[in-house]
Design a protein around this motif. Structure first.
Motif, PDB file in Angstrom:
ATOM      1  N   PRO A  28      11.621 -30.147 -56.869  1.00 14.79           N
ATOM      2  CA  PRO A  28      12.026 -29.558 -58.154  1.00 14.79           C
ATOM      3  C   PRO A  28      12.650 -30.587 -59.098  1.00 14.79           C
ATOM      4  N   PRO A  29      12.193 -30.622 -60.351  1.00 13.32           N
ATOM      5  CA  PRO A  29      12.839 -31.477 -61.340  1.00 13.32           C
ATOM      6  C   PRO A  29      14.274 -31.000 -61.582  1.00 13.32           C
ATOM      7  N   LEU A  30      15.076 -31.878 -62.147  1.00 10.79           N
ATOM      8  CA  LEU A  30      16.459 -31.542 -62.491  1.00 10.79           C
ATOM      9  C   LEU A  30      16.605 -31.575 -64.001  1.00 10.79           C
ATOM     10  N   LEU A  31      17.313 -30.587 -64.536  1.00  9.22           N
ATOM     11  CA  LEU A  31      17.565 -30.513 -65.967  1.00  9.22           C
ATOM     12  C   LEU A  31      19.068 -30.537 -66.190  1.00  9.22           C
ATOM     13  N   TYR A  32      19.515 -31.548 -66.952  1.00  9.31           N
ATOM     14  CA  TYR A  32      20.931 -31.644 -67.302  1.00  9.31           C
ATOM     15  C   TYR A  32      21.111 -31.146 -68.729  1.00  9.31           C
ATOM     16  N   TYR A  60       3.761 -24.073 -62.392  1.00  5.90           N
ATOM     17  CA  TYR A  60       5.098 -23.759 -62.892  1.00  5.90           C
ATOM     18  C   TYR A  60       5.102 -24.201 -64.344  1.00  5.90           C
ATOM     19  N   SER A  61       5.384 -23.278 -65.251  1.00 10.26           N
ATOM     20  CA  SER A  61       5.424 -23.597 -66.674  1.00 10.26           C
ATOM     21  C   SER A  61       6.748 -23.128 -67.262  1.00 10.26           C
ATOM     22  N   GLU A  62       7.299 -23.956 -68.121  1.00  9.13           N
ATOM     23  CA  GLU A  62       8.534 -23.585 -68.803  1.00  9.13           C
ATOM     24  C   GLU A  62       8.646 -24.411 -70.079  1.00  9.13           C
ATOM     25  N   THR A  63       9.183 -23.786 -71.109  1.00  7.75           N
ATOM     26  CA  THR A  63       9.529 -24.507 -72.329  1.00  7.75           C
ATOM     27  C   THR A  63      11.047 -24.552 -72.382  1.00  7.75           C
ATOM     28  N   ILE A  64      11.580 -25.749 -72.487  1.00  6.13           N
ATOM     29  CA  ILE A  64      13.018 -25.983 -72.384  1.00  6.13           C
ATOM     30  C   ILE A  64      13.548 -26.427 -73.747  1.00  6.13           C
ATOM     31  N   ASP A  65      14.635 -25.798 -74.186  1.00  4.09           N
ATOM     32  CA  ASP A  65      15.339 -26.322 -75.353  1.00  4.09           C
ATOM     33  C   ASP A  65      15.964 -27.641 -74.938  1.00  4.09           C
ATOM     34  N   PHE A  66      15.791 -28.657 -75.753  1.00  2.00           N
ATOM     35  CA  PHE A  66      16.242 -29.994 -75.401  1.00  2.00           C
ATOM     36  C   PHE A  66      17.102 -30.528 -76.531  1.00  2.00           C
ATOM     37  N   GLU A  67      18.392 -30.673 -76.248  1.00  2.00           N
ATOM     38  CA  GLU A  67      19.349 -31.053 -77.282  1.00  2.00           C
ATOM     39  C   GLU A  67      19.937 -32.433 -77.000  1.00  2.00           C
ATOM     40  N   GLU A  68      20.769 -32.871 -77.901  1.00  4.81           N
ATOM     41  CA  GLU A  68      21.401 -34.183 -77.817  1.00  4.81           C
ATOM     42  C   GLU A  68      22.045 -34.411 -76.434  1.00  4.81           C
ATOM     43  N   ASN A  69      21.734 -35.549 -75.826  1.00  9.88           N
ATOM     44  CA  ASN A  69      22.247 -36.008 -74.526  1.00  9.88           C
ATOM     45  C   ASN A  69      21.757 -35.210 -73.322  1.00  9.88           C
ATOM     46  N   ASP A  70      20.808 -34.287 -73.506  1.00  9.81           N
ATOM     47  CA  ASP A  70      20.187 -33.599 -72.375  1.00  9.81           C
ATOM     48  C   ASP A  70      19.287 -34.580 -71.633  1.00  9.81           C
ATOM     49  N   MET A  71      19.009 -34.273 -70.358  1.00 12.87           N
ATOM     50  CA  MET A  71      18.125 -35.113 -69.548  1.00 12.87           C
ATOM     51  C   MET A  71      17.245 -34.246 -68.663  1.00 12.87           C
ATOM     52  N   LEU A  72      16.000 -34.651 -68.525  1.00 15.53           N
ATOM     53  CA  LEU A  72      15.076 -34.070 -67.559  1.00 15.53           C
ATOM     54  C   LEU A  72      14.736 -35.181 -66.583  1.00 15.53           C
ATOM     55  N   ILE A  73      14.974 -34.940 -65.289  1.00 17.19           N
ATOM     56  CA  ILE A  73      14.750 -35.952 -64.266  1.00 17.19           C
ATOM     57  C   ILE A  73      13.685 -35.432 -63.306  1.00 17.19           C
ATOM     58  N   SER A 103      15.208 -38.301 -71.890  1.00 19.63           N
ATOM     59  CA  SER A 103      16.553 -38.115 -72.409  1.00 19.63           C
ATOM     60  C   SER A 103      16.513 -38.091 -73.920  1.00 19.63           C
ATOM     61  N   LYS A 104      17.388 -37.280 -74.483  1.00 20.97           N
ATOM     62  CA  LYS A 104      17.512 -37.238 -75.929  1.00 20.97           C
ATOM     63  C   LYS A 104      18.855 -37.905 -76.270  1.00 20.97           C
ATOM     64  N   PHE A 105      18.764 -39.094 -76.832  1.00 22.48           N
ATOM     65  CA  PHE A 105      19.961 -39.860 -77.153  1.00 22.48           C
ATOM     66  C   PHE A 105      20.803 -39.166 -78.203  1.00 22.48           C
TER      67      PHE A 105
END
Length: 181
Positions: A69-73, A101-114, A177-179
């Motif tokens: 499983p990927p990790l989402l911070y 497995y499909s998902e759309t993730i809101d991705f904001e400042e300093n978030d990370m997908l690993i 990552s979103k800087f």
């Protein structure tokens, strides 16, 4: 080698589909159908694939076959969650049976997908055991808590892994990552 030709074929399929398909899910479905139709008689051919479409505010992802499983911070909530992503490998199941497995993730400042492969969690301890998913997740949490910069995150994790474990399988690690400003 036949496997190198298939890897090249899969790469070419991916590039062509990425240019013509709008959704990550559609890319995976088309790749599965192509692999099934081109598979030599009596041969087993499959692929483990993650497709990400990244925009300024979202990540659309579709996973086929990666059982790690990927990790989402989420930086705003300071939370790290596992994206439990059971899915079928490409090229084995017919379209009606094929699961992704499909998902759309809101991705904001300093978030990370690993995202990482089983080679990381199967690294060997000195007593012959395996590193395991939870230990890898704990190390990632420690790096986040220590504020390891995104540009150093992957190399820091690899250094920790190499220093403490024996690696017997290939390890792939991707950080999105979103800087911050």
């Amino acid at each position: 080698a036949p496997s190198a030709l298939w890897a090249s074929n899969i790469s070419g399929m991916f590039k062509a589909l990425a240019a013509t398909q709008q959704r990550a899910y559609d890319i995976i479905q088309c790749m599965n159908e192509q692999l099934l139709s081109q598979k030599p008689e009596g041969k087993v051919l499959y692929a483990l694939t993650n497709v990400l479409k990244v925009t300024a505010t979202k990540i659309e992802m579709c996973i086929a076959g990666n059982y790690v499983p990927p990790l989402l911070y989420n930086a705003k909530n300071k939370s790290l969650r596992s994206l439990n992503a059971p899915a079928s490998p490409l090229g084995i199941m017919l379209p009606g049976q094929f699961k992704t497995y499909s998902e759309t993730i809101d991705f904001e400042e300093n978030d990370m997908l690993i995202l990482f492969t089983d080679g990381l969690i199967e690294a060997q301890t000195s007593d012959g055991g395996q590193l395991g998913y939870e230990v890898a997740k704990k190390q990632i949490e420690e790096q986040i808590a220590s504020k390891v910069p995104s540009e150093d995150f992957v190399s820091t994790l690899y250094s920790w892994l190499d220093k403490n474990y024996e690696i017997y399988d290939d390890v792939s690690l991707v950080l999105v990552s979103k800087f911050g400003k």
